[in-house]
Design a protein around this motif. Structure first.
Motif, mmCIF file in Angstrom:
data_model
loop_
_atom_site.group_PDB
_atom_site.id
_atom_site.type_symbol
_atom_site.label_atom_id
_atom_site.label_comp_id
_atom_site.label_asym_id
_atom_site.label_seq_id
_atom_site.Cartn_x
_atom_site.Cartn_y
_atom_site.Cartn_z
ATOM 1 N N LEU A 16 41.938 45.863 33.473
ATOM 2 C CA LEU A 16 42.599 45.219 34.607
ATOM 3 C C LEU A 16 41.894 45.667 35.881
ATOM 4 O O LEU A 16 41.866 46.855 36.208
ATOM 5 C CB LEU A 16 44.081 45.603 34.654
ATOM 6 C CG LEU A 16 44.898 44.955 35.776
ATOM 7 C CD1 LEU A 16 44.978 43.439 35.581
ATOM 8 C CD2 LEU A 16 46.301 45.557 35.837
ATOM 9 N N LEU A 17 41.314 44.727 36.600
ATOM 10 C CA LEU A 17 40.586 45.032 37.828
ATOM 11 C C LEU A 17 41.493 45.022 39.044
ATOM 12 O O LEU A 17 41.427 45.908 39.895
ATOM 13 C CB LEU A 17 39.454 44.017 38.029
ATOM 14 C CG LEU A 17 38.382 43.956 36.940
ATOM 15 C CD1 LEU A 17 37.437 42.793 37.199
ATOM 16 C CD2 LEU A 17 37.615 45.267 36.869
ATOM 17 N N GLN A 18 42.296 43.996 39.150
ATOM 18 C CA GLN A 18 43.229 43.858 40.261
ATOM 19 C C GLN A 18 44.544 43.311 39.720
ATOM 20 O O GLN A 18 44.552 42.283 39.054
ATOM 21 C CB GLN A 18 42.686 42.892 41.328
ATOM 22 C CG GLN A 18 41.492 43.408 42.101
ATOM 23 C CD GLN A 18 41.874 44.483 43.113
ATOM 24 O OE1 GLN A 18 43.057 44.740 43.353
ATOM 25 N NE2 GLN A 18 40.887 45.115 43.710
ATOM 26 N N LYS A 19 45.632 43.999 40.010
ATOM 27 C CA LYS A 19 46.943 43.507 39.594
ATOM 28 C C LYS A 19 47.271 42.204 40.313
ATOM 29 O O LYS A 19 47.903 41.301 39.753
ATOM 30 C CB LYS A 19 48.020 44.551 39.870
ATOM 31 C CG LYS A 19 49.384 44.175 39.329
ATOM 32 C CD LYS A 19 50.390 45.296 39.543
ATOM 33 C CE LYS A 19 51.756 44.919 38.991
ATOM 34 N NZ LYS A 19 52.751 46.003 39.208
ATOM 35 N N SER A 20 46.799 42.097 41.565
ATOM 36 C CA SER A 20 47.017 40.859 42.321
ATOM 37 C C SER A 20 45.957 40.722 43.397
ATOM 38 O O SER A 20 45.708 41.662 44.151
ATOM 39 C CB SER A 20 48.396 40.840 42.974
ATOM 40 O OG SER A 20 48.524 39.727 43.851
ATOM 41 N N TYR A 67 35.738 37.753 46.089
ATOM 42 C CA TYR A 67 35.843 39.000 45.329
ATOM 43 C C TYR A 67 34.473 39.661 45.252
ATOM 44 O O TYR A 67 33.496 39.038 44.837
ATOM 45 C CB TYR A 67 36.384 38.715 43.927
ATOM 46 C CG TYR A 67 36.407 39.930 43.018
ATOM 47 C CD1 TYR A 67 37.321 40.953 43.226
ATOM 48 C CD2 TYR A 67 35.498 40.049 41.966
ATOM 49 C CE1 TYR A 67 37.341 42.075 42.408
ATOM 50 C CE2 TYR A 67 35.518 41.171 41.129
ATOM 51 C CZ TYR A 67 36.433 42.175 41.357
ATOM 52 O OH TYR A 67 36.444 43.290 40.548
ATOM 53 N N ASP A 68 34.393 40.926 45.664
ATOM 54 C CA ASP A 68 33.161 41.704 45.631
ATOM 55 C C ASP A 68 33.137 42.474 44.313
ATOM 56 O O ASP A 68 33.912 43.408 44.107
ATOM 57 C CB ASP A 68 33.124 42.660 46.823
ATOM 58 C CG ASP A 68 31.805 43.401 46.952
ATOM 59 O OD1 ASP A 68 31.186 43.706 45.915
ATOM 60 O OD2 ASP A 68 31.401 43.706 48.083
ATOM 61 N N VAL A 69 32.223 42.090 43.434
ATOM 62 C CA VAL A 69 32.191 42.688 42.092
ATOM 63 C C VAL A 69 31.892 44.180 42.157
ATOM 64 O O VAL A 69 32.534 44.987 41.481
ATOM 65 C CB VAL A 69 31.137 41.979 41.221
ATOM 66 C CG1 VAL A 69 31.021 42.651 39.854
ATOM 67 C CG2 VAL A 69 31.489 40.502 41.050
ATOM 68 N N ALA A 70 30.916 44.569 42.973
ATOM 69 C CA ALA A 70 30.463 45.961 42.988
ATOM 70 C C ALA A 70 31.536 46.929 43.469
ATOM 71 O O ALA A 70 31.649 48.051 42.969
ATOM 72 C CB ALA A 70 29.208 46.095 43.855
ATOM 73 N N THR A 71 32.331 46.515 44.455
ATOM 74 C CA THR A 71 33.345 47.408 45.029
ATOM 75 C C THR A 71 34.753 47.117 44.529
ATOM 76 O O THR A 71 35.686 47.839 44.882
ATOM 77 C CB THR A 71 33.334 47.320 46.560
ATOM 78 O OG1 THR A 71 33.654 45.982 46.956
ATOM 79 C CG2 THR A 71 31.975 47.705 47.116
ATOM 80 N N ASN A 72 34.901 46.059 43.735
ATOM 81 C CA ASN A 72 36.217 45.668 43.231
ATOM 82 C C ASN A 72 37.212 45.476 44.378
ATOM 83 O O ASN A 72 38.338 45.969 44.353
ATOM 84 C CB ASN A 72 36.741 46.696 42.226
ATOM 85 C CG ASN A 72 37.999 46.220 41.494
ATOM 86 O OD1 ASN A 72 38.200 45.018 41.320
ATOM 87 N ND2 ASN A 72 38.840 47.151 41.075
ATOM 88 N N THR A 73 36.773 44.769 45.401
ATOM 89 C CA THR A 73 37.626 44.472 46.550
ATOM 90 C C THR A 73 37.596 42.974 46.807
ATOM 91 O O THR A 73 36.748 42.249 46.277
ATOM 92 C CB THR A 73 37.152 45.208 47.814
ATOM 93 O OG1 THR A 73 35.795 44.832 48.100
ATOM 94 C CG2 THR A 73 37.227 46.726 47.621
ATOM 95 N N PHE A 74 38.509 42.512 47.650
ATOM 96 C CA PHE A 74 38.571 41.082 47.951
ATOM 97 C C PHE A 74 39.038 40.880 49.379
ATOM 98 O O PHE A 74 39.634 41.772 49.989
ATOM 99 C CB PHE A 74 39.498 40.356 46.965
ATOM 100 C CG PHE A 74 40.913 40.894 46.930
ATOM 101 C CD1 PHE A 74 41.919 40.316 47.692
ATOM 102 C CD2 PHE A 74 41.240 41.982 46.129
ATOM 103 C CE1 PHE A 74 43.219 40.800 47.665
ATOM 104 C CE2 PHE A 74 42.544 42.481 46.084
ATOM 105 C CZ PHE A 74 43.525 41.897 46.854
ATOM 106 N N ARG A 75 38.713 39.707 49.897
ATOM 107 C CA ARG A 75 39.148 39.364 51.256
ATOM 108 C C ARG A 75 39.553 37.897 51.284
ATOM 109 O O ARG A 75 39.054 37.083 50.502
ATOM 110 C CB ARG A 75 38.040 39.640 52.274
ATOM 111 C CG ARG A 75 36.822 38.741 52.159
ATOM 112 C CD ARG A 75 35.738 39.100 53.173
ATOM 113 N NE ARG A 75 34.594 38.197 53.085
ATOM 114 C CZ ARG A 75 34.431 37.100 53.813
ATOM 115 N NH1 ARG A 75 35.365 36.753 54.699
ATOM 116 N NH2 ARG A 75 33.368 36.332 53.677
ATOM 117 N N PRO A 76 40.469 37.547 52.190
ATOM 118 C CA PRO A 76 40.938 36.152 52.254
ATOM 119 C C PRO A 76 39.906 35.228 52.876
ATOM 120 O O PRO A 76 39.138 35.623 53.755
ATOM 121 C CB PRO A 76 42.193 36.248 53.136
ATOM 122 C CG PRO A 76 41.963 37.450 53.996
ATOM 123 C CD PRO A 76 41.177 38.420 53.144
#
Length: 545
Positions: free
Chosen positions: A33-37, A93-102
């Motif tokens: 699980l990478l991101q719950k939401s 979604y940024d794969v390397a950092t496992n982050t996201f932005r709207p």
């Protein structure tokens, strides 16, 4: 937005892979699980050449769980739910950092389509309501957002399919009540729509079963177009049908809403005078399933795959049986040439609340194995991925999985399958730690290298274990635009290995030749992998120009 902690073993590449790849018939693969939401449901996904994934669902779901930046709202007087919406319906979604932005989409992108241009931009087309003739452009750059062209299309495109062409344009085929195709970008000589009677012939009254047609560029430069239960070879330049393929055995529909999936199998022997191409179509729903599902009678999905050599003078379908029946599944080409079949249900059809019995176990299909030994069941996910789910290949060999929203709105309670906003990764067996000493690591060329057609290319790589030189190959994969169980523009080319030599200690060099023309590999960005005994390296980005 708080990004989840990155699990280090997946990002310490390429150090964690190892062991001889003697795959057993037992289940394999791992889930994370990478991101719950991420705040929106991943109805559409596209990997770009900066290792960011553009994700979006639709604007008329009501407010999402991802806010736009402070003070920013979408103002759309035509929206059927919220005319002023301060939540996002797209994310990066940024794969390397496992982050996201709207991200901000202005008009409705529901059930739309897309394609990446040779220079790496995502061109996204159509949708619903005021989005039906829109063209949206997303550039892979830091902090960028969507740009929209109001009347970029000549016709409404809802449930259409896009494909990149050898000349760099894209063709947009079909859609609801659109029995035609058009091109983008527009030119003076190709600004209109072109009739395609095949889409009329494959249209089941009140059910359709010919939406999101499966489209593949054949090795001769023409298009294989599959809709409902049959296919044609289309010369899109002359608007002429060159070949009509036989109906798929059994005659059951495989296109939306009786949603199966399809892939163009890996293209091999690229220096041959005649290059074969094969298409694999898997799953779907029997005739009448959609009508029955509306009446709450959920018929079991199809358990068959059908495979055809589309380049044969007298092509015939060969039917195989999957371990599990599946509708709304996704088919993803893995770097080693195998096919991952993932997501979906075992009964019903696509559509609001019309699917049942989630299929949690992926299956790997090995196209070069003998008939009867091609399918291998994998370890299950714990998350049902029903209608509006997606899956795409990442550069590190994992498959990013998300989506599932079988409802008109974001419904998290009171329904059989709640809307899912999570992202998870499926890691095939080749990523297991026991295989690390056989896993190649590319030394050169560097990522983002430009390549020409028919170019001699030396790829240097390291392997810490013993190298079986006859089991080394180089593959190129075009990232797909994935939605509604079809990965548009997905393509894998096996460059082979003309020679492999040891340069000392653990370093090797494999000589290959790039594809000879845009008919084989349309210009643009590809992921290039070295594969050793079915174990792929970390990919690098290359651009064929």
């Amino acid at each position: 937005m708080k990004p989840a902690l990155i699990l280090s073993f997946l990002f310490l590449l390429p150090h964690f892979f190892a062991g001889p790849p003697l795959f057993a018939d037992a289940a394999g693969g791992q889930w994370q699980l990478l991101q719950k939401s991420i705040g929106i449901s991943a109805m559409h996904m596209q990997l770009l050449n900066n290792d960011r994934v553009v994700i979006f669902d639709r604007t008329d779901f009501g407010p999402s769980n991802l806010s736009l930046p402070a003070g920013k709202c979408r103002n759309d007087p035509n929206d059927t739910v919220l005319t002023v919406d301060c939540t996002a319906h797209s994310a990066e979604y940024d794969v390397a950092t496992n982050t996201f932005r709207p991200l901000t989409v202005q008009t409705d992108v529901w059930c739309s389509s897309g394609c990446v241009t040779p220079d790496g931009r995502l061109i996204q087309t159509g949708g619903y309501n005021d989005g039906e003739r829109r063209v949206r452009i997303y550039k892979p750059c830091t902090g960028c957002d969507w740009q929209e062209i109001e009347l970029g299309l000549a016709a409404r495109r809802w449930y259409a399919t896009n494909h990149i062409l050898p000349d760099g344009r894209q063709i947009i085929i079909g859609g609801r009540r659109q029995f035609n195709y058009e091109f983008y970008p527009k030119t003076a000589s190709a600004s209109n729509v072109y009739s395609l009677p095949f889409l009329v012939q494959t249209n089941d009254p009140k059910i359709e079963n010919n939406l999101y047609p499966f489209v593949f560029l054949n090795t001769d430069g023409n298009l294989f177009v599959f809709a409902n239960n049959r296919a044609i070879l289309l010369d899109y330049v002359k608007n002429k049908v060159l070949k009509t393929y036989p109906e798929i055995p059994g005659g059951d529909p495989r296109s939306y809403p009786s949603t199966g999936s399809a892939v163009l199998l890996p293209l091999e022997n690229l220096k041959a005078n005649f290059i074969e191409a094969e298409v694999l179509v898997c799953g779907g729903a029997p005739k009448g399933s959609y009508t029955e599902a509306i009446k709450r009678n959920f018929i079991g999905a199809l358990k068959t795959c059908a495979r055809i050599k589309i380049t044969d003078p007298n092509p015939q379908w060969v039917v195989e049986t999957m371990p599990t029946a599946r509708v709304m599944g996704d088919m993803t080409l893995l770097p080693n040439g195998n096919v991952l079949i993932i997501n979906g249900g075992a009964a019903g059809t696509a559509g609001w609340e019309l699917g049942r019995n989630p299929v949690l176990n992926p299956v790997i299909y090995k196209p070069n194995n003998a008939v009867g030994s091609r399918f291998e069941s994998q370890n299950p996910s714990s998350i049902p991925r029903m209608y509006h789910s997606t899956a795409i290949l990442l550069r590190d060999g994992r498959v990013l999985v998300g989506g599932s929203n079988p409802h008109v709105y974001y419904n998290f309670t009171g329904v059989i399958f709640p809307t899912d906003l999570s992202l998870e990764a499926f890691s095939p067996s080749y990523l297991e730690a026991q295989f690390s000493n056989l896993r190649p690591r590319i030394v050169s060329p560097t990522s983002q290298t430009k390549l020409a057609y028919a170019q001699k290319l030396a790829v240097r790589f390291t392997v810490t274990g013993t190298v079986a030189t006859k089991l080394v190959s180089v593959t190129m994969v075009s990232p797909s635009f994935t939605t509604h169980s079809f990965s548009m523009n997905q393509r894998l080319l096996v460059l082979g290995a003309e020679s492999v030599r040891n340069l000392g200690k653990t370093t090797y060099e494999v000589q290959v030749t790039t594809p000879s023309s845009g008919n084989l590999a349309p210009s643009g960005y590809y992921l290039l992998f070295v594969v050793h005994q079915e174990i792929p390296s970390l990919g690098i980005w290359v651009q064929i120009v």
